[in-house]
Design an enzyme around this catalytic site. Structure first.
Site, PDB file in Angstrom:
ATOM      1  N   ASP A 194       0.827  -1.214   0.000  1.00  0.00           N
ATOM      2  CA  ASP A 194       0.000   0.000   0.000  1.00  0.00           C
ATOM      3  C   ASP A 194       0.855   1.255   0.000  1.00  0.00           C
ATOM      4  OD1 ASP A 194       0.755  -0.602   2.738  1.00  0.00           O
ATOM      5  OD2 ASP A 194      -0.687   0.914   3.388  1.00  0.00           O
ATOM      6  N   GLU A 203       0.107  -1.313   5.615  1.00  0.00           N
ATOM      7  CA  GLU A 203       1.146  -0.889   6.563  1.00  0.00           C
ATOM      8  C   GLU A 203       1.033   0.589   6.889  1.00  0.00           C
ATOM      9  OE1 GLU A 203       5.187   0.627   7.779  1.00  0.00           O
ATOM     10  OE2 GLU A 203       3.883   1.186   6.106  1.00  0.00           O
TER      11      GLU A 203
END
Length: 410
Positions: free
Chosen positions: A80, A175
């Site tokens: 991400d 994350e």
């Protein structure tokens, strides 16, 4: 074989921005576009790999040293990108043989990366830099890490003479919103030790990180016609400003460094009637971290004493702890990373992370997991850039770490 540069450019073209307001896992379905691609690429290279329902890619390359008991080592990166800036429609610029001058970012007239503002640029003269066009972030955090791991895997698979123990590969979602490994199955992953490829500039090696929390503040005001508001109106926007002013003025990201912690306001929306804003709270020292969490509650009490009960409410959510406590008993994993960098001609810079990584939570889940440079600068914004040579060095460091483990037996 695909070059590291081409692989990285392919990955950053996929929008994988996470969403802290989502309750799903992963928080955005579009992250699965890249995660599924990574699973398929590993399988195509002959690596056993799966993508589970939570968005975790796990791959495994079996040892080619029969009869030798080598500790399984893992390498992890997150797919991400930060909610702080758009990751859609990334248009990278490639600056070859960088001359040390200003780099115009053509997507925004007048915007440029300038050594006068970012002096670290000067150390990359003559190298190949990848930047944004100024309209989005680049995504080197952490698609550089992903590309470096995949480049190392490609090398290992194509060089059967390269000796290694079991190698575990992990790619995670979310994350950037602090939920990257909440459902990560450490036992299933299978590594005894691991490294996140999620650091910044070349040479960074980190086994300490912030203790981290997120805080949301709600201010309930009272709206009255401004012509008749004396003694009646409670302007939630102004009260929110008062709340923020109660926090230590010198404990902000732009005023701190090293081991110094901070309060960072990251979002605000409000009207006269009500306002809501959010902070991230960070400190390496656990005692100071707890004091910061208590202080933000005390600010709410002061606001309520001034404007009435219920005016300010605060919700504080813990995110992760400093992994130093869990890594130090296995300090040889830090020393191996240091030696692997030296073998690659990279000068190690051991320092605390002024941020977080999946490795922090993984370390407390029983998988000691220091952090290694991915090579990028200015993460989370449109001034982000990464030198190709730093990425190439990181890929070599991965291979060197694997070789160092293969030289030992448990």
């Amino acid at each position: 074989m695909e070059s590291l540069l081409d692989r990285f450019l392919r990955y950053v073209s996929v929008d994988t921005q996470s969403d802290e307001n989502s309750q799903t896992q992963p928080s955005t379905a579009k992250q699965l576009n890249l995660l599924g691609m990574l699973r398929d690429e590993l399988v195509a290279m002959g690596v056993e790999a799966v993508l589970d329902e939570y968005g975790y890619v796990m791959g495994r390359i079996p040892s080619n040293c029969p009869g030798k008991d080598i500790a399984a080592v893992g390498f992890i990166a997150h797919a991400d990108t930060s909610p702080d800036a758009s990751g859609a429609g990334v248009k990278p610029l490639i600056i070859r043989n960088y001359d040390g001058g200003d780099i115009a970012l053509p997507g925004v007239p007048g915007l440029a990366l300038k050594p006068a503002e970012f002096p670290e640029l000067s150390q990359y003269r003559g190298q190949t830099l990848i930047t944004t066009d100024g309209t989005t972030l680049l995504g080197a955090d952490d698609k550089a890490g992903i590309a470096e791991i995949m480049d190392a895997v490609q090398y290992i698979i194509s060089h059967p003479e390269f000796k290694h123990g079991d190698i575990c590969i992990g790619f995670t979602p979310d994350e950037e919103i602090g939920r990257g490994v909440v459902k990560f199955d450490v036992a299933r992953f299978g590594a005894r030790y691991a490294y996140t490829m999620d650091g910044g500039a070349i040479g960074e090696l980190e086994y300490e990180n912030f203790n981290a929390a997120a805080a949301t503040v709600h201010i309930q005001g009272r709206n009255v016609h401004p012509g008749y508001a004396k003694g009646k109106m409670k302007n939630a926007i102004r009260i929110a400003n008062e709340f923020d002013a109660l926090l230590p003025a010198d404990q902000k990201p732009e005023l701190t460094e090293g081991y110094e912690g901070f309060f960072h306001i990251i979002g605000f929306k409000g009207t006269v009637e009500e306002a809501e804003f959010s902070y991230i709270i960070r400190d390496h020292d656990l005692g100071l971290y707890e004091q910061k969490k208590a202080l933000i509650q005390e600010c709410a009490e002061k606001i309520n004493a001034r404007y009435g009960d219920g005016t300010a409410t605060v919700s504080v959510r813990h995110q992760y702890y400093n992994m130093r406590k869990e890594v130090e008993p296995h300090f040889h994993i830090v020393e191996k990373a240091r030696l692997a960098m030296e073998m690659a001609g990279v000068k190690p810079k051991v320092q605390p992370i002024r941020g977080g990584t999946d490795g922090a939570n993984l370390s407390f889940m029983g998988l000691p997991c220091p952090n290694i440079f991915a090579g990028g600068h200015n993460f989370h914004g449109r001034m982000e850039f990464v030198p190709l040579e730093s990425m190439e060095a990181a890929s070599l460091v991965i291979r060197n770490i694997i070789s160092l483990y293969a030289e030992e037996t448990i």
